[in-house]
Design a protein around this motif. Structure first.
Motif, PDB file in Angstrom:
ATOM      1  N   GLY A 118       0.812  -1.210   0.000  1.00  0.00           N
ATOM      2  CA  GLY A 118       0.000   0.000   0.000  1.00  0.00           C
ATOM      3  C   GLY A 118       0.846   1.261   0.000  1.00  0.00           C
ATOM      4  O   GLY A 118       0.544   2.235  -0.699  1.00  0.00           O
ATOM      5  N   LEU A 119       1.932   1.247   0.776  1.00  0.00           N
ATOM      6  CA  LEU A 119       2.832   2.402   0.801  1.00  0.00           C
ATOM      7  C   LEU A 119       3.506   2.611  -0.550  1.00  0.00           C
ATOM      8  O   LEU A 119       3.684   3.749  -0.998  1.00  0.00           O
ATOM      9  CB  LEU A 119       3.887   2.214   1.892  1.00  0.00           C
ATOM     10  CG  LEU A 119       3.408   2.463   3.323  1.00  0.00           C
ATOM     11  CD1 LEU A 119       4.413   1.897   4.318  1.00  0.00           C
ATOM     12  CD2 LEU A 119       3.198   3.947   3.576  1.00  0.00           C
ATOM     13  N   LEU A 120       3.857   1.519  -1.219  1.00  0.00           N
ATOM     14  CA  LEU A 120       4.454   1.628  -2.551  1.00  0.00           C
ATOM     15  C   LEU A 120       3.453   2.207  -3.548  1.00  0.00           C
ATOM     16  O   LEU A 120       3.801   3.081  -4.361  1.00  0.00           O
ATOM     17  CB  LEU A 120       4.934   0.251  -3.026  1.00  0.00           C
ATOM     18  CG  LEU A 120       6.165  -0.327  -2.333  1.00  0.00           C
ATOM     19  CD1 LEU A 120       6.434  -1.741  -2.812  1.00  0.00           C
ATOM     20  CD2 LEU A 120       7.387   0.555  -2.611  1.00  0.00           C
ATOM     21  N   ILE A 121       2.208   1.722  -3.500  1.00  0.00           N
ATOM     22  CA  ILE A 121       1.171   2.245  -4.386  1.00  0.00           C
ATOM     23  C   ILE A 121       0.953   3.726  -4.120  1.00  0.00           C
ATOM     24  O   ILE A 121       0.799   4.534  -5.045  1.00  0.00           O
ATOM     25  CB  ILE A 121      -0.138   1.459  -4.204  1.00  0.00           C
ATOM     26  CG1 ILE A 121       0.040   0.009  -4.679  1.00  0.00           C
ATOM     27  CG2 ILE A 121      -1.296   2.126  -4.943  1.00  0.00           C
ATOM     28  CD1 ILE A 121      -1.147  -0.884  -4.383  1.00  0.00           C
ATOM     29  N   SER A 122       0.948   4.099  -2.846  1.00  0.00           N
ATOM     30  CA  SER A 122       0.771   5.495  -2.468  1.00  0.00           C
ATOM     31  C   SER A 122       1.875   6.365  -3.057  1.00  0.00           C
ATOM     32  O   SER A 122       1.615   7.483  -3.545  1.00  0.00           O
ATOM     33  CB  SER A 122       0.763   5.630  -0.939  1.00  0.00           C
ATOM     34  OG  SER A 122       0.730   6.986  -0.534  1.00  0.00           O
ATOM     35  N   GLN A 123       3.111   5.882  -3.030  1.00  0.00           N
ATOM     36  CA  GLN A 123       4.220   6.661  -3.570  1.00  0.00           C
ATOM     37  C   GLN A 123       4.138   6.780  -5.088  1.00  0.00           C
ATOM     38  O   GLN A 123       4.505   7.810  -5.658  1.00  0.00           O
ATOM     39  CB  GLN A 123       5.552   6.026  -3.160  1.00  0.00           C
ATOM     40  CG  GLN A 123       5.856   6.120  -1.677  1.00  0.00           C
ATOM     41  CD  GLN A 123       5.799   7.555  -1.164  1.00  0.00           C
ATOM     42  OE1 GLN A 123       4.842   7.958  -0.511  1.00  0.00           O
ATOM     43  NE2 GLN A 123       6.822   8.320  -1.450  1.00  0.00           N
TER      44      GLN A 123
ATOM     45  N   SER B 242       5.294  13.610   3.632  1.00  0.00           N
ATOM     46  CA  SER B 242       4.084  13.755   4.441  1.00  0.00           C
ATOM     47  C   SER B 242       3.057  12.692   4.079  1.00  0.00           C
ATOM     48  O   SER B 242       2.417  12.106   4.960  1.00  0.00           O
ATOM     49  CB  SER B 242       3.478  15.154   4.239  1.00  0.00           C
ATOM     50  OG  SER B 242       4.360  16.148   4.688  1.00  0.00           O
ATOM     51  N   GLN B 243       2.910  12.440   2.793  1.00  0.00           N
ATOM     52  CA  GLN B 243       1.949  11.428   2.354  1.00  0.00           C
ATOM     53  C   GLN B 243       2.324  10.056   2.898  1.00  0.00           C
ATOM     54  O   GLN B 243       1.466   9.303   3.374  1.00  0.00           O
ATOM     55  CB  GLN B 243       1.899  11.389   0.831  1.00  0.00           C
ATOM     56  CG  GLN B 243       0.863  10.411   0.266  1.00  0.00           C
ATOM     57  CD  GLN B 243       0.747  10.527  -1.240  1.00  0.00           C
ATOM     58  OE1 GLN B 243       0.828  11.620  -1.800  1.00  0.00           O
ATOM     59  NE2 GLN B 243       0.558   9.402  -1.912  1.00  0.00           N
ATOM     60  N   TYR B 244       3.598   9.718   2.837  1.00  0.00           N
ATOM     61  CA  TYR B 244       4.069   8.421   3.336  1.00  0.00           C
ATOM     62  C   TYR B 244       3.759   8.270   4.817  1.00  0.00           C
ATOM     63  O   TYR B 244       3.194   7.254   5.245  1.00  0.00           O
ATOM     64  CB  TYR B 244       5.572   8.298   3.094  1.00  0.00           C
ATOM     65  CG  TYR B 244       6.168   6.964   3.479  1.00  0.00           C
ATOM     66  CD1 TYR B 244       6.499   6.030   2.512  1.00  0.00           C
ATOM     67  CD2 TYR B 244       6.419   6.636   4.821  1.00  0.00           C
ATOM     68  CE1 TYR B 244       7.062   4.806   2.855  1.00  0.00           C
ATOM     69  CE2 TYR B 244       6.970   5.422   5.171  1.00  0.00           C
ATOM     70  CZ  TYR B 244       7.291   4.510   4.184  1.00  0.00           C
ATOM     71  OH  TYR B 244       7.835   3.297   4.531  1.00  0.00           O
ATOM     72  N   MET B 245       4.141   9.267   5.607  1.00  0.00           N
ATOM     73  CA  MET B 245       4.000   9.152   7.051  1.00  0.00           C
ATOM     74  C   MET B 245       2.534   9.149   7.496  1.00  0.00           C
ATOM     75  O   MET B 245       2.166   8.440   8.441  1.00  0.00           O
ATOM     76  CB  MET B 245       4.757  10.278   7.744  1.00  0.00           C
ATOM     77  CG  MET B 245       6.270  10.122   7.693  1.00  0.00           C
ATOM     78  SD  MET B 245       6.852   8.536   8.356  1.00  0.00           S
ATOM     79  CE  MET B 245       6.271   8.628  10.049  1.00  0.00           C
TER      80      MET B 245
ATOM     81  N   ALA C   5       0.682   6.235   9.463  1.00  0.00           N
ATOM     82  CA  ALA C   5      -0.002   6.455  10.736  1.00  0.00           C
ATOM     83  C   ALA C   5      -1.467   6.025  10.669  1.00  0.00           C
ATOM     84  O   ALA C   5      -1.990   5.428  11.618  1.00  0.00           O
ATOM     85  CB  ALA C   5       0.092   7.933  11.132  1.00  0.00           C
ATOM     86  N   THR C   6      -2.134   6.316   9.555  1.00  0.00           N
ATOM     87  CA  THR C   6      -3.541   5.950   9.396  1.00  0.00           C
ATOM     88  C   THR C   6      -3.713   4.439   9.363  1.00  0.00           C
ATOM     89  O   THR C   6      -4.556   3.876  10.077  1.00  0.00           O
ATOM     90  CB  THR C   6      -4.111   6.561   8.107  1.00  0.00           C
ATOM     91  OG1 THR C   6      -4.012   7.986   8.175  1.00  0.00           O
ATOM     92  CG2 THR C   6      -5.571   6.181   7.912  1.00  0.00           C
TER      93      THR C   6
ATOM     94  N   LEU D 200      -3.811  13.413   1.533  1.00  0.00           N
ATOM     95  CA  LEU D 200      -3.842  12.296   0.592  1.00  0.00           C
ATOM     96  C   LEU D 200      -3.381  11.008   1.255  1.00  0.00           C
ATOM     97  O   LEU D 200      -3.918   9.930   0.987  1.00  0.00           O
ATOM     98  CB  LEU D 200      -2.960  12.620  -0.618  1.00  0.00           C
ATOM     99  CG  LEU D 200      -2.978  11.611  -1.775  1.00  0.00           C
ATOM    100  CD1 LEU D 200      -4.399  11.411  -2.295  1.00  0.00           C
ATOM    101  CD2 LEU D 200      -2.054  12.077  -2.900  1.00  0.00           C
ATOM    102  N   GLY D 201      -2.391  11.120   2.150  1.00  0.00           N
ATOM    103  CA  GLY D 201      -1.909   9.939   2.863  1.00  0.00           C
ATOM    104  C   GLY D 201      -2.974   9.334   3.758  1.00  0.00           C
ATOM    105  O   GLY D 201      -3.141   8.109   3.804  1.00  0.00           O
ATOM    106  N   VAL D 202      -3.712  10.179   4.479  1.00  0.00           N
ATOM    107  CA  VAL D 202      -4.807   9.687   5.339  1.00  0.00           C
ATOM    108  C   VAL D 202      -5.867   8.999   4.495  1.00  0.00           C
ATOM    109  O   VAL D 202      -6.346   7.905   4.839  1.00  0.00           O
ATOM    110  CB  VAL D 202      -5.418  10.852   6.144  1.00  0.00           C
ATOM    111  CG1 VAL D 202      -6.705  10.404   6.835  1.00  0.00           C
ATOM    112  CG2 VAL D 202      -4.424  11.372   7.174  1.00  0.00           C
ATOM    113  N   PHE D 203      -6.237   9.633   3.385  1.00  0.00           N
ATOM    114  CA  PHE D 203      -7.277   9.074   2.513  1.00  0.00           C
ATOM    115  C   PHE D 203      -6.849   7.723   1.933  1.00  0.00           C
ATOM    116  O   PHE D 203      -7.586   6.737   2.016  1.00  0.00           O
ATOM    117  CB  PHE D 203      -7.596  10.055   1.377  1.00  0.00           C
ATOM    118  CG  PHE D 203      -8.518   9.498   0.336  1.00  0.00           C
ATOM    119  CD1 PHE D 203      -9.874   9.362   0.593  1.00  0.00           C
ATOM    120  CD2 PHE D 203      -8.024   9.099  -0.906  1.00  0.00           C
ATOM    121  CE1 PHE D 203     -10.730   8.836  -0.372  1.00  0.00           C
ATOM    122  CE2 PHE D 203      -8.864   8.571  -1.868  1.00  0.00           C
ATOM    123  CZ  PHE D 203     -10.224   8.443  -1.593  1.00  0.00           C
ATOM    124  N   LEU D 204      -5.653   7.670   1.367  1.00  0.00           N
ATOM    125  CA  LEU D 204      -5.188   6.431   0.750  1.00  0.00           C
ATOM    126  C   LEU D 204      -4.956   5.334   1.790  1.00  0.00           C
ATOM    127  O   LEU D 204      -5.221   4.151   1.522  1.00  0.00           O
ATOM    128  CB  LEU D 204      -3.895   6.690  -0.032  1.00  0.00           C
ATOM    129  CG  LEU D 204      -4.034   7.553  -1.293  1.00  0.00           C
ATOM    130  CD1 LEU D 204      -2.660   7.814  -1.906  1.00  0.00           C
ATOM    131  CD2 LEU D 204      -4.952   6.891  -2.305  1.00  0.00           C
TER     132      LEU D 204
END
Length: 222
Positions: A59-64, A98-101, A105-106, A159-163
């Protein structure tokens, strides 16, 4: 003949003003995503190989990847301080750190709330609190060090919280029924992939089974 221009590997290349102890501290904070990825998830795969953790990393990879696609589409410049940081050749909106972290956290909060991987579910707040502190510090560090504007880090965090929330739902509602199939596949059997999210207290479960196995081994040697 002109000398070719040089470009730094930005994965661990974080600059701060000499003599600024807060900047020095925040530069290390800014590297937390690297520590989580290389120190956390890589070690997790080698030593744990839990499906929940592996899909967390996916999920983190997809987010990036989504972050890079958005940056390339909007191509919003970084603040003027990018010249000193040698980062003007990359885009700033939204902030990938910021998106990653905030994704981390979420997702971690939702895992904790569900009680996955916890030995003690009575103090969930104590487990949830540190990732959010690190996420906020990372967001602040990117502005303080001059890599992003306030708008860019807030866009990344939102965006990080949403994803993170969406991916948690995908994993635990859509993909979770397929976990047994993945465990029994050739890939799962070869790499010893497992899912223990159905076990209330994994630490106690492993501890009890390790003691039981040692007891049986001792009994055979008598």
């Amino acid at each position: 003949m002109a000398e070719p221009s040089l470009k730094a590997v930005t994965l661990t290349h974080v600059r701060y003003q000499r003599g600024d102890p807060l900047g020095h501290f925040l530069a290390w904070i800014s590297l937390i995503p690297v520590f989580i990825s290389l120190g956390g998830f890589v070690c997790h795969f080698f030593f744990r190989r839990e499906l929940q953790g592996m899909f967390f990393a996916v999920g983190l990879l997809i987010s990036q990847v989504i972050n890079e696609l958005i940056k390339d589409f909007f191509q919003q410049a970084r603040p003027e301080t990018c010249a000193l940081l040698e980062m003007c050749d990359s885009h700033g909106w939204p902030s990938s750190h910021s998106q990653y972290m905030f994704f981390f956290a979420t997702y971690f909060t939702l895992l904790t709330y569900k009680g996955i991987g916890l030995s003690d579910t009575t103090n969930k707040w104590a487990v949830i609190f540190p990732p959010w502190v690190l996420a906020l510090l990372t967001m602040y560090s990117r502005v303080y060090l001059g890599y992003h504007t306030v708008a860019q880090v807030f866009a990344g965090s939102a965006l990080g919280v949403f994803l993170g929330a969406v991916w948690f739902w995908v994993v635990n509602s859509v993909l979770y029924p397929s976990f047994p199939m993945i465990e029994e596949s050739w890939f799962g059997r070869y790499f010893y992939i497992k899912d223990t999210s159905h076990i209330p207290n994994v630490l106690k479960f492993e501890y009890d089974n390790a003691r039981e196995a040692r007891g049986k081994l001792a009994a055979k040697s008598i």
